[in-house]
Design a protein around this motif. Structure first.
Motif, PDB file in Angstrom:
ATOM      1  N   GLU A   1      10.508  20.495  32.996  1.00  0.00           N
ATOM      2  CA  GLU A   1      10.315  18.868  33.401  1.00  0.00           C
ATOM      3  C   GLU A   1       9.666  18.399  34.265  1.00  0.00           C
ATOM      4  O   GLU A   1       8.982  17.901  35.110  1.00  0.00           O
ATOM      5  CB  GLU A   1      12.185  18.736  33.524  1.00  0.00           C
ATOM      6  N   VAL A   2      10.199  19.518  35.872  1.00  0.00           N
ATOM      7  CA  VAL A   2       8.989  19.009  36.878  1.00  0.00           C
ATOM      8  C   VAL A   2       7.607  19.201  36.649  1.00  0.00           C
ATOM      9  O   VAL A   2       6.888  18.405  36.800  1.00  0.00           O
ATOM     10  CB  VAL A   2       8.891  20.411  37.898  1.00  0.00           C
ATOM     11  N   VAL A   3       6.552  20.426  35.532  1.00  0.00           N
ATOM     12  CA  VAL A   3       5.386  19.041  34.713  1.00  0.00           C
ATOM     13  C   VAL A   3       5.231  18.487  34.291  1.00  0.00           C
ATOM     14  O   VAL A   3       4.278  17.606  34.880  1.00  0.00           O
ATOM     15  CB  VAL A   3       5.185  20.665  33.862  1.00  0.00           C
ATOM     16  N   GLU A   4       6.409  17.639  33.198  1.00  0.00           N
ATOM     17  CA  GLU A   4       6.295  16.513  32.954  1.00  0.00           C
ATOM     18  C   GLU A   4       6.179  15.521  34.244  1.00  0.00           C
ATOM     19  O   GLU A   4       5.268  14.665  33.960  1.00  0.00           O
ATOM     20  CB  GLU A   4       7.287  16.132  31.921  1.00  0.00           C
ATOM     21  N   LYS A   5       6.575  15.835  35.091  1.00  0.00           N
ATOM     22  CA  LYS A   5       7.285  13.956  35.854  1.00  0.00           C
ATOM     23  C   LYS A   5       5.977  14.411  36.791  1.00  0.00           C
ATOM     24  O   LYS A   5       5.458  13.257  37.088  1.00  0.00           O
ATOM     25  CB  LYS A   5       8.495  14.782  37.208  1.00  0.00           C
ATOM     26  N   ILE A   6       5.679  15.462  37.634  1.00  0.00           N
ATOM     27  CA  ILE A   6       4.233  15.985  37.645  1.00  0.00           C
ATOM     28  C   ILE A   6       2.622  14.943  37.195  1.00  0.00           C
ATOM     29  O   ILE A   6       2.212  14.057  38.015  1.00  0.00           O
ATOM     30  CB  ILE A   6       3.633  16.799  39.052  1.00  0.00           C
TER      31      ILE A   6
ATOM     32  N   LYS B   1       6.099  16.576  25.881  1.00  0.00           N
ATOM     33  CA  LYS B   1       6.682  17.477  26.462  1.00  0.00           C
ATOM     34  C   LYS B   1       7.260  18.651  26.903  1.00  0.00           C
ATOM     35  O   LYS B   1       5.364  18.638  26.196  1.00  0.00           O
ATOM     36  CB  LYS B   1       8.200  17.130  25.612  1.00  0.00           C
ATOM     37  N   VAL B   2       7.704  20.175  28.283  1.00  0.00           N
ATOM     38  CA  VAL B   2       6.639  20.342  28.194  1.00  0.00           C
ATOM     39  C   VAL B   2       7.804  21.810  28.189  1.00  0.00           C
ATOM     40  O   VAL B   2       9.154  21.671  28.346  1.00  0.00           O
ATOM     41  CB  VAL B   2       6.120  21.070  29.392  1.00  0.00           C
TER      42      VAL B   2
END
Lengths: 85, 85
Positions: free
Chosen positions: A22-27, A38-39
């Motif tokens: 989710e952090v990767v998605e947000k960044i 989605k990751v």
């Protein structure tokens, strides 16, 4: 003794929330790279092992995965590659 | 828009010491699972992305990998799988 090469991947079970993904998605959204994706993150281990037989090598790898590499409550593992040198 | 699925793996460059892999080796020795083996740890990301074309999806994935997923000084990445749904 022969050398065997394994690749084991581990990841959270599908029903478990993946905060690192989710952090990767947000960044990515914040940097405006992409909004629609989605990751799911996982880990892998490339392992070279010396053993007398394929059977012995596989047993040790299974033991290693279950005792050290994963937490069986929330994670699963998969042996992805196997190679005998 | 179509959905594309990628799998990206990242790991330390070969010449860089991998302390997490060494920890797995040491614990395995201590638990007497195995003495003769080497471990290299890496990460992977399963990414589902919506894009207008394969080209656009690939460009976004490359950007994501280079800007967010790796530190290019010490890590490398590889796109392992690609699937168009």
């Amino acid at each position: 003794m022969k050398e065997f090469i394994f690749k084991i991947s581990t990841k959270l079970k599908d029903e478990i929330k993946d905060p690192e993904g989710e952090v990767v998605e947000k960044i990515a959204q914040r940097l405006d790279i992409c909004k629609n994706f989605k990751v799911k993150k996982g880990k892998f281990y490339e392992i070279s092992i010396l053993a007398n037989s394929k059977k012995e090598a596989c047993e040790k790898i299974e033991e290693l995965a279950q005792k050290i590499l994963i937490n069986p409550v929330v994670e699963v593992y998969k042996i992805e590659n196997f190679e005998e040198l």
